[in-house]
Design a protein around this motif. Structure first.
Motif, PDB file in Angstrom:
ATOM      1  N   CYS A  47       0.859  -1.173   0.000  1.00  0.00           N
ATOM      2  CA  CYS A  47       0.000   0.000   0.000  1.00  0.00           C
ATOM      3  C   CYS A  47       0.903   1.233   0.000  1.00  0.00           C
ATOM      4  CB  CYS A  47      -0.868  -0.033   1.259  1.00  0.00           C
ATOM      5  SG  CYS A  47      -1.959   1.389   1.459  1.00  0.00           S
ATOM      6  N   CYS A  49       0.999   3.360   2.051  1.00  0.00           N
ATOM      7  CA  CYS A  49       1.438   3.560   3.444  1.00  0.00           C
ATOM      8  C   CYS A  49       2.581   2.622   3.825  1.00  0.00           C
ATOM      9  CB  CYS A  49       0.266   3.349   4.401  1.00  0.00           C
ATOM     10  SG  CYS A  49      -0.180   1.613   4.599  1.00  0.00           S
ATOM     11  N   ARG A  51       2.265  -0.811   4.105  1.00  0.00           N
ATOM     12  CA  ARG A  51       1.810  -2.124   4.566  1.00  0.00           C
ATOM     13  C   ARG A  51       1.741  -3.108   3.386  1.00  0.00           C
ATOM     14  NH1 ARG A  51      -1.489   1.321   7.643  1.00  0.00           N
ATOM     15  NH2 ARG A  51      -1.024   1.215   9.867  1.00  0.00           N
ATOM     16  N   CYS A 182      -4.399   4.927   0.731  1.00  0.00           N
ATOM     17  CA  CYS A 182      -4.429   4.063   1.926  1.00  0.00           C
ATOM     18  C   CYS A 182      -5.796   4.052   2.568  1.00  0.00           C
ATOM     19  CB  CYS A 182      -3.393   4.527   2.948  1.00  0.00           C
ATOM     20  SG  CYS A 182      -3.438   3.536   4.449  1.00  0.00           S
ATOM     21  N   ARG A 183      -6.366   2.848   2.669  1.00  0.00           N
ATOM     22  CA  ARG A 183      -7.599   2.651   3.424  1.00  0.00           C
ATOM     23  C   ARG A 183      -7.382   1.533   4.457  1.00  0.00           C
ATOM     24  NH1 ARG A 183      -9.809   2.710  -2.093  1.00  0.00           N
ATOM     25  NH2 ARG A 183     -11.103   4.549  -2.471  1.00  0.00           N
ATOM     26  N   CYS A 184      -6.120   1.338   4.829  1.00  0.00           N
ATOM     27  CA  CYS A 184      -5.790   0.252   5.751  1.00  0.00           C
ATOM     28  C   CYS A 184      -6.473   0.454   7.099  1.00  0.00           C
ATOM     29  CB  CYS A 184      -4.273   0.169   5.957  1.00  0.00           C
ATOM     30  SG  CYS A 184      -3.360  -0.314   4.485  1.00  0.00           S
TER      31      CYS A 184
END
Ligand SMILES: [Zn+2]
Length: 188
Positions: A47, A49, A51, A182-184
């Motif tokens: 991602c 971000c 991750r 990012c939608r983690c």
């Protein structure tokens, strides 16, 4: 579109092996999957971000178990989005398209060949045997669409143009999952 499959496979494996999985990567993936990621070599896609979204798993797991799904989707949001597309019955559409479109068939077969070339290069460098998985890629390739998670994982790891169905899935789910946004939900 024609690509030099062997050259692309080698370049991908070079990039993967240049950044092996860290203890932190393995820990995050363990929490994403809810189990220890045996045989994880590296993170194949992240991602924005940082991750992990998809991991690269070696062709033979510790204990000698053959493992054909070299590119494995781990990002929970990506997994969920692909499951939504499968649940909506879209796989039948993809199979129908594949049956009717020779260009798509050729691109999908090339995705299969790239998958195998990538794994062969990885197996060679890691000294793993492909004895029990030779010719087996993932997701139903080369002639059927059976698992969108596997195809999406290939697209995320290998980039646009590597897998035409994976690219279609990525486009379809972008309101729900996008590696650039990012939608983690997982905490560090
Ligand atoms: Zn993220």
């Amino acid at each position: 579109m024609t690509i030099d499959i062997d050259a692309k496979a080698k370049a991908l494996v070079d990039a993967i092996l240049a950044e092996p999985a860290t203890d932190h990567d393995i820990d995050v993936v363990q929490r994403q999957l809810g189990r220890y990621p045996r045989g994880m070599v590296a993170v194949g896609a992240r991602c924005v971000c940082g991750r992990p979204l998809a991991v690269i798993t070696r062709p033979v797991l510790p204990g000698g178990i053959p493992f054909p799904t070299t590119c494995y989707l781990t990002g929970p949001e990506a997994v969920k989005a692909a499951s939504h597309v499968e649940a909506a019955g879209i796989m039948q559409q993809y199979n129908d398209m594949l049956g009717a479109d020779e260009e798509l068939q050729a691109a999908y077969r090339q995705a299969h060949e790239l998958y195998l070339a990538f794994r062969h290069e990885l197996a060679t460098r890691l000294d793993d045997s492909e004895e029990h998985i030779e010719g087996t890629s993932a997701g139903g390739m080369p002639v059927r669409v059976k698992c969108l998670h596997a195809l999406l994982a290939q697209s995320l790891v290998m980039g646009p143009g590597a897998n035409p169905i994976g690219d279609m899935v990525l486009e379809r789910i972008k309101d729900e999952f996008d590696p650039a946004l990012c939608r983690c939900s997982l905490e560090d």
